[in-house]
Design a protein around this motif. Structure first.
Motif, PDB file in Angstrom:
ATOM      1  N   ASP A  47      -8.693  -3.081   6.597  1.00  0.00           N
ATOM      2  CA  ASP A  47      -8.341  -2.025   5.993  1.00  0.00           C
ATOM      3  C   ASP A  47      -6.868  -1.727   5.778  1.00  0.00           C
ATOM      4  O   ASP A  47      -6.279  -0.521   5.371  1.00  0.00           O
ATOM      5  CB  ASP A  47      -9.068  -0.721   6.603  1.00  0.00           C
ATOM      6  N   ASN A  48      -5.947  -2.664   6.420  1.00  0.00           N
ATOM      7  CA  ASN A  48      -4.508  -2.187   6.333  1.00  0.00           C
ATOM      8  C   ASN A  48      -4.026  -2.633   4.987  1.00  0.00           C
ATOM      9  O   ASN A  48      -4.430  -3.481   4.335  1.00  0.00           O
ATOM     10  CB  ASN A  48      -3.987  -3.212   7.421  1.00  0.00           C
ATOM     11  N   ASP A  49      -2.750  -1.848   4.768  1.00  0.00           N
ATOM     12  CA  ASP A  49      -2.071  -1.957   3.406  1.00  0.00           C
ATOM     13  C   ASP A  49      -1.622  -3.325   3.456  1.00  0.00           C
ATOM     14  O   ASP A  49      -1.096  -3.873   4.459  1.00  0.00           O
ATOM     15  CB  ASP A  49      -0.959  -0.816   3.320  1.00  0.00           C
TER      16      ASP A  49
ATOM     17  N   THR B 239      -0.127  -8.474   5.274  1.00  0.00           N
ATOM     18  CA  THR B 239      -0.944  -7.356   5.463  1.00  0.00           C
ATOM     19  C   THR B 239      -0.350  -6.696   6.786  1.00  0.00           C
ATOM     20  O   THR B 239       0.122  -7.139   7.650  1.00  0.00           O
ATOM     21  CB  THR B 239      -2.356  -7.756   5.913  1.00  0.00           C
TER      22      THR B 239
ATOM     23  N   SER C 192      -7.226  -1.529  -0.614  1.00  0.00           N
ATOM     24  CA  SER C 192      -6.140  -1.046   0.242  1.00  0.00           C
ATOM     25  C   SER C 192      -4.891  -0.610  -0.627  1.00  0.00           C
ATOM     26  O   SER C 192      -5.037  -0.800  -1.843  1.00  0.00           O
ATOM     27  CB  SER C 192      -5.699  -1.719   1.455  1.00  0.00           C
TER      28      SER C 192
ATOM     29  N   ALA D 166      -4.755  -6.540  -2.199  1.00  0.00           N
ATOM     30  CA  ALA D 166      -5.064  -4.922  -2.097  1.00  0.00           C
ATOM     31  C   ALA D 166      -6.270  -4.582  -2.737  1.00  0.00           C
ATOM     32  O   ALA D 166      -7.075  -3.830  -2.133  1.00  0.00           O
ATOM     33  CB  ALA D 166      -3.857  -4.087  -2.288  1.00  0.00           C
TER      34      ALA D 166
END
Length: 143
Positions: A85-87, A101, A130, A125
């Motif tokens: 879920d990280n940008d 990431t 994300s 992404a």
């Protein structure tokens, strides 16, 4: 529903055996982290194919020699699942543009141009749903 190497989604049937094994492992970890199947499958396939392309022969052999994923495997401590879920970051370092990431140990890839890095970051992404966070050459966050 978790999968194993004998019972897996149809979308994985044409993958190389080792890539399928990796995709099943990733997909099961995603399911353990409450991802819906319809999101887990394409993410797992994309990540497994990416892993295969970027890994050297020894890393692939090491993974292939590990036990096959089972439906009841515990993925409580699956390291990469926490990053899903990280940008995705784009930054300049060592004369290269890097795509990484957020909180990952190393970059996904490096590029000579920011445009190429941006294209790759957007691809990652979009797969993970994300955001992309881009920095200038001097490390300032871009809007």
């Amino acid at each position: 529903m978790p999968w194993d190497t004998k019972d897996y989604p149809d979308a994985m049937k044409n993958l190389k055996k080792v890539v399928r094994k990796k995709a099943i492992d990733i997909a099961n970890a995603l399911l353990d982290n409450d991802y819906p199947e319809d999101r887990a499958i394409p993410i797992a396939i994309s990540q497994a194919e990416d892993w295969f392309e970027k890994s050297d022969h020894d890393e692939i052999q090491a993974f292939d020699s590990k036990p096959k994923p089972r439906k009841n495997d515990d993925h409580e401590h699956a390291g990469n699942a926490d990053l899903l879920d990280n940008d995705v970051l784009i930054y300049f370092e060592d004369d290269k543009w890097k795509v990484q990431t957020k909180e990952a140990q190393r970059p996904d890839s490096t590029f000579d141009t920011k445009k190429d890095a941006t294209d790759r970051a957007k691809e990652i992404a979009d797969n993970k749903e994300s955001n992309v966070i881009s920095y200038t050459k001097d490390g300032k966050k871009q809007s």
